[in-house]
Write a protein that holds these residues in place. Structure first.
Motif, PDB file in Angstrom:
ATOM      1  N   GLY A 166       5.781  -0.391   3.907  1.00 54.40           N
ATOM      2  CA  GLY A 166       5.071  -0.113   2.669  1.00 54.40           C
ATOM      3  C   GLY A 166       3.580  -0.029   2.908  1.00 54.40           C
ATOM      4  O   GLY A 166       3.088  -0.022   4.040  1.00 54.40           O
ATOM      5  N   ALA A 167       2.851   0.052   1.791  1.00 55.22           N
ATOM      6  CA  ALA A 167       1.404   0.245   1.859  1.00 55.22           C
ATOM      7  C   ALA A 167       0.707  -1.067   2.175  1.00 55.22           C
ATOM      8  O   ALA A 167       1.024  -2.111   1.606  1.00 55.22           O
ATOM      9  N   LEU A 168      -0.250  -0.993   3.094  1.00 50.31           N
ATOM     10  CA  LEU A 168      -1.073  -2.135   3.444  1.00 50.31           C
ATOM     11  C   LEU A 168      -2.524  -1.817   3.121  1.00 50.31           C
ATOM     12  O   LEU A 168      -2.988  -0.701   3.339  1.00 50.31           O
ATOM     13  N   PHE A 169      -3.245  -2.813   2.607  1.00 52.14           N
ATOM     14  CA  PHE A 169      -4.660  -2.656   2.338  1.00 52.14           C
ATOM     15  C   PHE A 169      -5.500  -3.334   3.400  1.00 52.14           C
ATOM     16  O   PHE A 169      -6.691  -3.564   3.215  1.00 52.14           O
ATOM     17  N   GLY A 170      -4.881  -3.665   4.491  1.00 50.01           N
ATOM     18  CA  GLY A 170      -5.561  -4.311   5.588  1.00 50.01           C
ATOM     19  C   GLY A 170      -4.566  -4.542   6.711  1.00 50.01           C
ATOM     20  O   GLY A 170      -3.698  -3.694   6.985  1.00 50.01           O
ATOM     21  N   GLY A 171      -4.650  -5.691   7.362  1.00 50.54           N
ATOM     22  CA  GLY A 171      -3.772  -5.991   8.469  1.00 50.54           C
ATOM     23  C   GLY A 171      -2.705  -7.012   8.113  1.00 50.54           C
ATOM     24  O   GLY A 171      -2.189  -7.037   6.995  1.00 50.54           O
ATOM     25  N   VAL A 172      -2.414  -7.869   9.089  1.00 46.98           N
ATOM     26  CA  VAL A 172      -1.348  -8.857   8.949  1.00 46.98           C
ATOM     27  C   VAL A 172      -1.904 -10.229   9.312  1.00 46.98           C
ATOM     28  O   VAL A 172      -2.602 -10.386  10.326  1.00 46.98           O
ATOM     29  N   PHE A 173      -1.588 -11.202   8.488  1.00 45.66           N
ATOM     30  CA  PHE A 173      -1.937 -12.582   8.756  1.00 45.66           C
ATOM     31  C   PHE A 173      -0.720 -13.316   9.340  1.00 45.66           C
ATOM     32  O   PHE A 173       0.418 -13.019   8.995  1.00 45.66           O
ATOM     33  N   SER A 221      -1.911  -7.203   1.235  1.00 41.57           N
ATOM     34  CA  SER A 221      -1.615  -6.268   0.152  1.00 41.57           C
ATOM     35  C   SER A 221      -1.799  -6.987  -1.166  1.00 41.57           C
ATOM     36  O   SER A 221      -2.053  -8.190  -1.220  1.00 41.57           O
ATOM     37  N   GLN A 222      -1.662  -6.247  -2.237  1.00 40.92           N
ATOM     38  CA  GLN A 222      -1.835  -6.858  -3.550  1.00 40.92           C
ATOM     39  C   GLN A 222      -0.745  -7.889  -3.831  1.00 40.92           C
ATOM     40  O   GLN A 222      -0.989  -8.872  -4.528  1.00 40.92           O
ATOM     41  N   ARG A 223       0.422  -7.667  -3.300  1.00 36.17           N
ATOM     42  CA  ARG A 223       1.526  -8.594  -3.560  1.00 36.17           C
ATOM     43  C   ARG A 223       1.521  -9.794  -2.608  1.00 36.17           C
ATOM     44  O   ARG A 223       2.197 -10.778  -2.849  1.00 36.17           O
ATOM     45  N   HIS A 224       0.734  -9.698  -1.525  1.00 38.31           N
ATOM     46  CA  HIS A 224       0.696 -10.774  -0.524  1.00 38.31           C
ATOM     47  C   HIS A 224       2.112 -11.140  -0.062  1.00 38.31           C
ATOM     48  O   HIS A 224       2.483 -12.320  -0.006  1.00 38.31           O
ATOM     49  N   ALA A 225       2.878 -10.117   0.237  1.00 36.21           N
ATOM     50  CA  ALA A 225       4.263 -10.349   0.653  1.00 36.21           C
ATOM     51  C   ALA A 225       4.302 -11.113   1.968  1.00 36.21           C
ATOM     52  O   ALA A 225       3.510 -10.855   2.883  1.00 36.21           O
ATOM     53  N   ARG A 226       5.228 -12.027   2.052  1.00 32.83           N
ATOM     54  CA  ARG A 226       5.376 -12.856   3.249  1.00 32.83           C
ATOM     55  C   ARG A 226       6.772 -12.703   3.822  1.00 32.83           C
ATOM     56  O   ARG A 226       7.729 -12.397   3.122  1.00 32.83           O
TER      57      ARG A 226
END
Length: 201
Positions: free
Chosen positions: A42-49, A109-114
């Motif tokens: 899906g869409a990312l607004f940055g990277g991965v934590f 992302s806006q949802r901060h999916a984990r």
């Protein structure tokens, strides 16, 4: 209509954003390493934590394509990356028992999916004293077994000797009783004989 369709499309893309993570559990001895895989869709607004959610919440690393990764001070020099932010492998090395915990991948992302998280368990390295005790374990067990066997043999010998002494005592008593009875019979016979002689006279 186009300007209304574009936000709806973006919301759909954001809503479809998903994070997968593996493995769910990883165990390693002290000083070893573990690898975690973060997959984002899906869409990312940055990277991965990579977050440590338990026992002490903290951001361990932040990775984004073509950007210098950010690593927490406690993990500096012990983190390696391979792949891209959509398919990222994070390796943690030189582990200590303090590194044990729950680690989760989170998409920027806006949802901060984990992701579901990975439980990392780091076992302590055995001390030299413990190793010596483990090495000495078989010899100690043999000594205990030998001592137990010796005690059992002594117990059996003692019981056997007690039985022999008891048997001898009983035999002596039987002989003594039989001797007393025979002497009594002789006395009785002698008295009976004398009585019969006196009656004849």
């Amino acid at each position: 209509m186009t300007w209304l369709t574009l936000p709806a499309l973006l919301l759909t893309m954001v809503g479809a954003q998903e994070v997968q993570q593996s493995p769910l559990y990883a165990a390693a001895p002290e000083g070893a390493s573990v690898s975690l895989v973060c997959l984002t869709r899906g869409a990312l607004f940055g990277g991965v934590f990579l977050e440590r959610r338990w026992p002490a919440p903290a951001n361990v690393v932040y990775f984004e394509d073509q950007v210098e990764p950010t690593v927490d001070r406690a993990f500096r020099g012990r983190i390696a990356f391979s792949g891209t932010q959509s398919n990222l492998t994070i390796s943690m090395s030189l582990l200590t028992p303090n590194d044990s915990g729950l680690y989760a991948c989170r998409a920027a992302s806006q949802r901060h999916a984990r992701g579901p998280g990975t439980m990392v368990a780091v076992t302590e390295r055995p001390t030299p004293g413990a190793c010596a005790c483990q090495d000495a374990g078989p010899s100690v067990a043999l000594r205990v077994a030998a001592a137990s066997t010796g005690a059992l043999l002594l117990l059996l010998l003692g019981l056997g000797w007690a039985w022999v002494l008891r048997w001898r005592r009983r035999r002596a008593q039987v002989k003594r009783l039989s001797g007393d009875q025979s002497s009594r019979c002789v006395v009785y016979e002698d008295m009976a004989y004398r009585g019969s002689n006196q009656q004849r006279r």
